[in-house]
Scaffold this active site. Sequence first.
Site, PDB file in Angstrom:
ATOM      1  CE  LYS A  38      59.314  16.917  24.891  1.00 48.59           C
ATOM      2  NZ  LYS A  38      59.305  15.460  24.900  1.00 48.59           N
ATOM      3  CE1 TYR A 266      39.429  39.553  43.084  1.00 48.86           C
ATOM      4  CE2 TYR A 266      41.568  38.590  42.547  1.00 48.86           C
ATOM      5  CZ  TYR A 266      40.604  39.572  42.361  1.00 48.86           C
ATOM      6  OH  TYR A 266      40.831  40.573  41.439  1.00 48.86           O
TER       7      TYR A 266
END
Length: 377
Positions: A38, A266
């Site tokens: 899956k 950042y």
Amino acid sequence: MTTMIEYSKIEVQIDLAAVQHNYRELAKAGSRLIAVVKSDAYGHGLAQVSSALEEIGADTFAVGYVHEAHQLRESGCGGRIVSLLGPVDSGDMARLGKGDVIPFIGHFDTMRALADQCPEPVDIALKFDTGMSRLGFRKEELPELLDFLHAHPRLRPVMASSHLAASDEPERDELTRSQQELFFELVDAVRGAGFAVEANLSNSAAIMGHEACRLDAQRAGIALYGGNPFQGTSREELGEGLRPAMSVTAPVLHVHTLRKGQGISYGHTYVSDSDRTVAVVGAGYADCYSRGLSNRGFMNAGGVRIPILGRVCMQMTCVDVSGLAGQGVDLHVGDRVHLLGGDGPGRVDIHELAAWWGTITYEALCALGMNRRVFVK
Ligand SMILES: *Cc1c(COP(=O)(O)O)cnc(C)c1O
């Protein structure tokens, strides 16, 4: 004249021979293995993984949605395909009418819709809830379920399944045992009512660590891809024979010096306490390399572990490569570093990566597998 250094972006390498090796390891348990593929084979490639496994004898594959089953069939798969989620819309229902996908059915509404809409007989898998409290018929629904099946012979139950909630936690063995006992009781009742179902309960952890859950077949997912469901537990050694199948590399875009006292990336969440050499690597959270790895994770350059400095950005991540020269590793712009895998003592293991990331191996593999992949065998 200057020359442009060319490199390709983040790249995922899938070792199909490792998946085949893991399948053989798990098959040693004896009963039939259902390969759980899956979600694009946990990021490893639905068609490629399934065909590599079919080559070595796998005959049953489990996907999630029916449309994944369709994709798998279109790719040339000749085995049995099971849809663990069953039909969710009318398109799925129509697809099931062809009769070559076995849907998990765990609720009366879906079962009624299927009985109404499929003119031909269709094989189904009965999904029972034995403790996961998610999908599946519950024990008290069994009499009504059996009545319904007797009244609708076009629905042919060929399989019975249930899913374990904590088989990878040795301290929760009691829960696994209670699910196993309830499931065996349900399977007996279904068989007693005349339906010769192939029963399967085990996921990877149960295949490896819960012999009592072994029935006609077992559903193997994470362990096929080299993930050890028992990593960090008292049963960790049960996964020693598994081989990782995914590795990930990205290019160095730039190398520069970070001076003592300077912040990086950042928010300047990392400020250097000495002069350091920094490499900017071309991978970030847009490439599913989690921002949760900021100031926590490591990469592998030429066998040496290099720490992430500051925040992971959208398409870039900064790493400290100051220690490389001392270890005989020469890193240049355009060279590739490993975000996952690689050789030497700096090898990044999927279990470690998931822990730094703050998640489980399943999520890290599914996420990284979204990138461009190359396959080797
Ligand atoms: C995903 C899944 C599996 C495989 O579980 P692993 O822990 O990856 O082995 C088995 N059964 C069902 C119903 C699943 O959804």
